[in-house]
Design a protein around this motif. Structure first.
Motif, PDB file in Angstrom:
ATOM      1  N   VAL A 287       0.684  -1.098   0.062  1.00 12.36           N
ATOM      2  CA  VAL A 287       0.098  -0.190   0.050  1.00 12.36           C
ATOM      3  C   VAL A 287       0.761   1.217   0.072  1.00 12.36           C
ATOM      4  CG1 VAL A 287      -1.470   1.316   1.379  1.00 12.36           C
ATOM      5  CG2 VAL A 287      -2.115  -0.992   0.915  1.00 12.36           C
ATOM      6  N   GLY A 288       1.860   1.266   0.827  1.00  9.16           N
ATOM      7  CA  GLY A 288       2.686   2.537   0.858  1.00  9.16           C
ATOM      8  C   GLY A 288       3.690   2.790  -0.482  1.00  9.16           C
ATOM      9  N   VAL A 289       3.863   1.471  -0.847  1.00  6.40           N
ATOM     10  CA  VAL A 289       4.767   1.960  -2.304  1.00  6.40           C
ATOM     11  C   VAL A 289       3.816   2.150  -3.453  1.00  6.40           C
ATOM     12  CG1 VAL A 289       5.987   0.551  -4.138  1.00  6.40           C
ATOM     13  CG2 VAL A 289       6.567   0.182  -1.933  1.00  6.40           C
ATOM     14  N   THR A 290       2.542   1.668  -3.505  1.00  4.68           N
ATOM     15  CA  THR A 290       1.692   2.055  -4.560  1.00  4.68           C
ATOM     16  C   THR A 290       1.198   3.523  -4.238  1.00  4.68           C
ATOM     17  OG1 THR A 290       0.849  -0.148  -4.671  1.00  4.68           O
ATOM     18  CG2 THR A 290      -0.644   1.536  -5.529  1.00  4.68           C
ATOM     19  N   ALA A 291       0.762   3.800  -2.985  1.00  7.18           N
ATOM     20  CA  ALA A 291       0.468   5.240  -2.766  1.00  7.18           C
ATOM     21  C   ALA A 291       1.679   6.170  -3.045  1.00  7.18           C
ATOM     22  CB  ALA A 291      -0.059   5.558  -1.405  1.00  7.18           C
ATOM     23  N   ALA A 292       2.833   6.147  -2.698  1.00 11.08           N
ATOM     24  CA  ALA A 292       3.971   6.853  -3.036  1.00 11.08           C
ATOM     25  C   ALA A 292       4.121   7.070  -4.613  1.00 11.08           C
ATOM     26  CB  ALA A 292       5.172   6.197  -2.414  1.00 11.08           C
ATOM     27  N   LEU A 293       4.111   5.828  -5.146  1.00  9.24           N
ATOM     28  CA  LEU A 293       4.373   5.974  -6.754  1.00  9.24           C
ATOM     29  C   LEU A 293       3.248   6.755  -7.296  1.00  9.24           C
ATOM     30  CD1 LEU A 293       5.500   5.011  -9.342  1.00  9.24           C
ATOM     31  CD2 LEU A 293       4.268   2.862  -9.067  1.00  9.24           C
ATOM     32  N   SER A 294       1.858   6.688  -7.058  1.00  6.11           N
ATOM     33  CA  SER A 294       1.077   7.530  -7.407  1.00  6.11           C
ATOM     34  C   SER A 294       0.960   9.030  -7.122  1.00  6.11           C
ATOM     35  CB  SER A 294      -0.511   6.926  -6.773  1.00  6.11           C
ATOM     36  OG  SER A 294      -0.841   5.391  -6.912  1.00  6.11           O
ATOM     37  N   ALA A 295       1.341   9.196  -5.810  1.00 10.95           N
ATOM     38  CA  ALA A 295       1.630  10.512  -5.357  1.00 10.95           C
ATOM     39  C   ALA A 295       2.573  11.388  -6.242  1.00 10.95           C
ATOM     40  CB  ALA A 295       1.731  10.729  -3.953  1.00 10.95           C
TER      41      ALA A 295
ATOM     42  N   PHE B 245       9.001  10.392  -5.591  1.00  8.82           N
ATOM     43  CA  PHE B 245       8.761   9.080  -5.124  1.00  8.82           C
ATOM     44  C   PHE B 245       9.482   8.553  -3.868  1.00  8.82           C
ATOM     45  CE2 PHE B 245      10.088   4.437  -5.014  1.00  8.82           C
ATOM     46  CZ  PHE B 245       8.772   3.750  -4.816  1.00  8.82           C
ATOM     47  N   LEU B 246      10.669   9.050  -3.684  1.00 10.31           N
ATOM     48  CA  LEU B 246      11.528   8.648  -2.393  1.00 10.31           C
ATOM     49  C   LEU B 246      10.779   9.553  -1.094  1.00 10.31           C
ATOM     50  CD1 LEU B 246      15.221   8.988  -3.791  1.00 10.31           C
ATOM     51  CD2 LEU B 246      13.727   6.822  -3.264  1.00 10.31           C
ATOM     52  N   ALA B 247      10.429  10.531  -1.481  1.00 12.09           N
ATOM     53  CA  ALA B 247       9.796  11.554  -0.524  1.00 12.09           C
ATOM     54  C   ALA B 247       8.559  10.735  -0.019  1.00 12.09           C
ATOM     55  CB  ALA B 247       9.634  12.979  -1.134  1.00 12.09           C
ATOM     56  N   HIS B 248       7.710  10.411  -0.856  1.00 11.47           N
ATOM     57  CA  HIS B 248       6.351  10.062  -0.269  1.00 11.47           C
ATOM     58  C   HIS B 248       6.459   8.468   0.152  1.00 11.47           C
ATOM     59  CE1 HIS B 248       4.290  13.359  -1.806  1.00 11.47           C
ATOM     60  NE2 HIS B 248       4.777  13.428  -3.138  1.00 11.47           N
ATOM     61  N   GLN B 249       7.222   7.781  -0.400  1.00 14.42           N
ATOM     62  CA  GLN B 249       7.525   6.458   0.017  1.00 14.42           C
ATOM     63  C   GLN B 249       7.994   6.618   1.433  1.00 14.42           C
ATOM     64  OE1 GLN B 249      11.073   4.247  -1.280  1.00 14.42           O
ATOM     65  NE2 GLN B 249       9.875   2.277  -1.305  1.00 14.42           N
ATOM     66  N   ARG B 250       8.712   7.580   1.935  1.00 18.52           N
ATOM     67  CA  ARG B 250       9.405   7.779   3.223  1.00 18.52           C
ATOM     68  C   ARG B 250       8.377   8.206   4.177  1.00 18.52           C
ATOM     69  NH1 ARG B 250      14.162   8.299   6.035  1.00 18.52           N
ATOM     70  NH2 ARG B 250      14.135   9.282   7.690  1.00 18.52           N
ATOM     71  N   ARG B 251       7.105   9.012   3.617  1.00 17.57           N
ATOM     72  CA  ARG B 251       6.167   9.579   4.261  1.00 17.57           C
ATOM     73  C   ARG B 251       5.303   8.358   4.515  1.00 17.57           C
ATOM     74  NH1 ARG B 251       2.336  13.896   1.800  1.00 17.57           N
ATOM     75  NH2 ARG B 251       1.901  14.255   3.999  1.00 17.57           N
ATOM     76  N   PHE B 252       4.635   7.652   3.743  1.00 19.44           N
ATOM     77  CA  PHE B 252       3.712   6.529   4.025  1.00 19.44           C
ATOM     78  C   PHE B 252       4.745   5.390   4.721  1.00 19.44           C
ATOM     79  CE2 PHE B 252       1.888   8.312  -0.057  1.00 19.44           C
ATOM     80  CZ  PHE B 252       0.953   8.943   0.618  1.00 19.44           C
ATOM     81  N   GLU B 253       5.761   5.195   4.625  1.00 14.18           N
ATOM     82  CA  GLU B 253       6.544   4.158   5.176  1.00 14.18           C
ATOM     83  C   GLU B 253       6.299   4.589   6.685  1.00 14.18           C
ATOM     84  OE1 GLU B 253      10.806   3.885   5.686  1.00 14.18           O
ATOM     85  OE2 GLU B 253      10.465   2.128   4.101  1.00 14.18           O
ATOM     86  N   ARG B 254       6.491   5.789   7.106  1.00 17.96           N
ATOM     87  CA  ARG B 254       6.532   6.061   8.717  1.00 17.96           C
ATOM     88  C   ARG B 254       5.209   6.053   8.965  1.00 17.96           C
ATOM     89  NH1 ARG B 254      10.938   4.875   7.859  1.00 17.96           N
ATOM     90  NH2 ARG B 254      12.803   5.991   8.410  1.00 17.96           N
ATOM     91  N   LEU B 255       4.286   6.695   8.214  1.00 12.08           N
ATOM     92  CA  LEU B 255       2.878   6.898   8.770  1.00 12.08           C
ATOM     93  C   LEU B 255       2.094   5.472   8.989  1.00 12.08           C
ATOM     94  CD1 LEU B 255       2.126  10.050   6.632  1.00 12.08           C
ATOM     95  CD2 LEU B 255       2.276   9.855   9.217  1.00 12.08           C
ATOM     96  N   LEU B 256       2.450   4.500   8.141  1.00 16.41           N
ATOM     97  CA  LEU B 256       1.592   3.069   8.039  1.00 16.41           C
ATOM     98  C   LEU B 256       2.369   2.308   8.888  1.00 16.41           C
ATOM     99  CD1 LEU B 256       1.120   3.064   4.260  1.00 16.41           C
ATOM    100  CD2 LEU B 256      -0.548   3.581   5.832  1.00 16.41           C
ATOM    101  N   ASP B 257       3.577   2.511   9.646  1.00 15.71           N
ATOM    102  CA  ASP B 257       4.059   1.709  10.679  1.00 15.71           C
ATOM    103  C   ASP B 257       3.037   1.406  11.668  1.00 15.71           C
ATOM    104  OD1 ASP B 257       6.186   0.892   9.292  1.00 15.71           O
ATOM    105  OD2 ASP B 257       7.610   2.458  10.182  1.00 15.71           O
ATOM    106  N   PRO B 258       2.720   0.292  12.192  1.00 15.27           N
ATOM    107  CA  PRO B 258       2.110   0.146  13.301  1.00 15.27           C
ATOM    108  C   PRO B 258       2.573   0.661  14.732  1.00 15.27           C
ATOM    109  CG  PRO B 258       3.218  -2.105  12.963  1.00 15.27           C
ATOM    110  CD  PRO B 258       3.608  -0.904  11.798  1.00 15.27           C
TER     111      PRO B 258
END
Length: 214
Positions: free
Chosen positions: A19-27, A201-214
Motif C-alpha cells: 500500500v505504501g509503495v503504491t500510494a507513493a508511486l501514485s503521488a 517517489f522517495l519523499a512520498h515513500q518515506r512519508r507513507f512508510e513512517r505513517l503506515l507503521d504500526p
C-alpha cells in the motif's frame, strides 16, 4: 521466529508495504506530471494564458495528491472541504514562490536559495496536510516532515538546473515507417522532470512508510 509463528503479522506487514509503495508511486506520478507540465508552460512561454493554465494544472495536481494521501491514511471523504482545499492551495503556492524566488535572484545562487525556501514551505505544508486529514502520529519519526520536504526540494532544484544550467538535446536519426517520418527528441528538462519524479517517489515513500507503521 516470532514472525514465523504468527504468519498474519508478515501478511499485514507485506500489505502495508505494498500500500505504501503504491500510494507513493501514485503521488509521485501525479506531482511530477503536474509540476512538470506547469514548469514547462511557464518557463517556455510566460504569458497570462499560460500562467493561468499552469496554475490550473498545478492546483488540480495538488488536489489529486492530497486525495491520494487521504485515501491512503484515512477516510477520503469530501476532497472539496475548505480545509483540504487550503492544503492544495498552499502546495500550489509553494511551487509558485519557489520559482519566483529562483528567478528573483537568478543563477546557481537563486536555485540554492529557492531550494531552501521550498523545503521550509513544504515542511509546513506536509505537516498541515497530516493534521487536516486528522492523522495522529505514532512516533517521533512519523511526526517529522523535514526529510520528505528536503527530498522534494532537491528534486525541484535539479529540475530547475536542467532548464537553466544545461542546454543539450539528443535526437534520433529520422525514422520512416510506411511513409511516416519520426524523430525522437529528448531534452535536458525532460530528464529533469523524470529525476524530480524519482525524488518525489522517495519523499512520498518515506512519508507513507513512517505513517503506515504500526
Amino acid at each position: 521466529m516470532s514472525v514465523i509463528r504468527q504468519p498474519g503479522v508478515l501478511g499485514r506487514t507485506t500489505r502495508r508495504r505494498v500500500v505504501g509503495v503504491t500510494a507513493a508511486l501514485s503521488a509521485a506520478v501525479v506531482e511530477a506530471a503536474a509540476v512538470g507540465l506547469w514548469f514547462s508552460l511557464v518557463v517556455g512561454s510566460r504569458s497570462t494564458s499560460t500562467a493561468l493554465a499552469g496554475l490550473g494544472i498545478l492546483f488540480c495536481g495538488s488536489l489529486l495528491r492530497a486525495g491520494v494521501f487521504g485515501a491512503t491514511v484515512s477516510e477520503l471523504g469530501d476532497l472539496l472541504q475548505p480545509r483540504r482545499l487550503i492544503v492544495a492551495v498552499l502546495l500550489t503556492g509553494s511551487w509558485v514562490v519557489w520559482l519566483l524566488a529562483a528567478e528573483r535572484i537568478g543563477g546557481g545562487t537563486g536555485i540554492v536559495v529557492a531550494t531552501v525556501v521550498l523545503a521550509g514551505i513544504l515542511t509546513g505544508q506536509l505537516f498541515l496536510e497530516r493534521r487536516v486529514f486528522r492523522l495522529r502520529a505514532r512516533s517521533k519519526r512519523a511526526r517529522t516532515s523535514l526529510v520528505p520536504a528536503l527530498l522534494l526540494a532537491v528534486g525541484a532544484s535539479l529540475l530547475l538546473a536542467s532548464a537553466w544550467l544545461t542546454d543539450w538535446t539528443v535526437a534520433t536519426p529520422q525514422l520512416s515507417f510506411e511513409g511516416i517520418s519520426l524523430i525522437v527528441r529528448i531534452e535536458a528538462v525532460q530528464i529533469g522532470v523524470l529525476v524530480f519524479g524519482l525524488f518525489a517517489f522517495l519523499a512520498h515513500q518515506r512519508r507513507f512508510e513512517r505513517l503506515l507503521d504500526p
